[in-house]
Design a protein around this motif. Structure first.
Motif: not given
Ligand code: GLN
Length: 276
Positions: A171-177, A220-239
């Motif tokens: 389990l991770f505290d922070v997931i980034i992609s 993936f977060c459902k199985n591998h991010l801690k309940s207090s975890g954070r997710l940081y994503l880079e995204i397409n400006e249109r979406f």
């Protein structure tokens, strides 16, 4: 000559990088010294590298070097050249996570050159940083960068669309992609130096399913991010809206954040506890 491919300012800065990297000398010093002596070997290398630039190859691949957060990363055509936006995301993450006292467990999905995990591990040596990518060649480069820069990152090969490498206890505290997010229809807007050289698999997604990697990261977060975890994503400006609605079921807080060019570029999600 290079200004047939790039505007004047960009052409000058590319030439400067080329000369300084090849000759290991200050460009303006070189330009002001008419007696500068260049060996045959170096002038041949310069000539070959210049010809590669004239074929639209990005200068970072020609020199094998791209700077990220002040450090030189080795890059070739099997990895994306790190972008300023991604550097901006890393610096935001570092400042948001500054208060975390315990050593965080971090995962970067689709790491490419490894610029994200290597930087995080060097900036916060007590964090436990892992990274994965589907591409063996990318992982070899990321591992090389981590070693050359003396970082401590664990690399794993995995396909986020069909993940197998992570055990459920992991389990991770922070997931980034920074996953692929450019649609096929946006290809017409992309310059040849990107289109002809950078790995398509790291950039493009189908027009009819542009968020496919974000959905996969969500499950993936459902199985591998801690309940207090954070997710940081880079995204397409249109979406921005699409990504926000995708993650608002899972996270209490989803923020869409603009980059320096005022484009919606990041989705930061936290308070995952709602769905556990
Ligand atoms: N920002 C990159 C580009 O403009 C795209 C990166 C990505 O697809 N993740 O080419």
């Amino acid at each position: 000559m290079l200004n047939t491919l790039y505007d004047d300012r960009e052409a000058e800065s590319i030439l400067r990088v080329l000369y300084e990297d090849t000759l290991d000398i200050d460009f303006y010093f070189l330009a002001s010294d008419p007696n500068y002596f260049m060996s045959d070997l170096l002038s041949e290398l310069l000539y070959q590298r210049f010809n590669r630039l004239m074929k639209n190859e990005p200068v970072q691949y020609v020199t094998g070097k791209s700077y990220f957060y002040g450090r030189a990363f080795f890059v070739d055509e099997s990895v994306l050249i790190p972008r300023n936006e991604t550097e901006e995301m890393v610096s935001k993450i570092l400042s948001i996570e500054i208060l975390s006292e315990q050593p965080l467990k971090i995962l970067d999905i689709g790491t490419g050159s490894g610029c994200i995990p290597v930087t995080l591990s060097l900036e916060r040596p007590n964090w436990q940083v892992s990274a994965c990518d589907i591409s063996r060649k990318a992982l070899d480069i990321a591992t090389r960068n981590s070693r050359d820069l003396s970082a401590k990152v664990t690399f794993l090969q995995d396909d986020i669309l069909n993940p197998r490498a992570f055990s459920p206890e992991n389990l991770f505290d922070v997931i980034i992609s920074n996953p692929p997010y450019v649609t096929e229809e946006e290809k017409v807007l992309i310059k040849h130096n990107v289109l002809d050289y950078e790995p398509a698999a790291a950039l493009f997604v189908p027009d009819d399913d542009p968020l496919k990697f974000y959905r996969a990261i969500g499950s993936f977060c459902k199985n591998h991010l801690k309940s207090s975890g954070r997710l940081y994503l880079e995204i397409n400006e249109r979406f921005g809206d699409g990504v926000a609605s995708l993650f608002s079921d899972m996270f209490e807080k989803v923020e869409i954040i603009s980059d320096l060019h005022n484009k919606q570029r990041f989705a930061f999600c936290s308070s995952y506890s709602l769905c556990r």
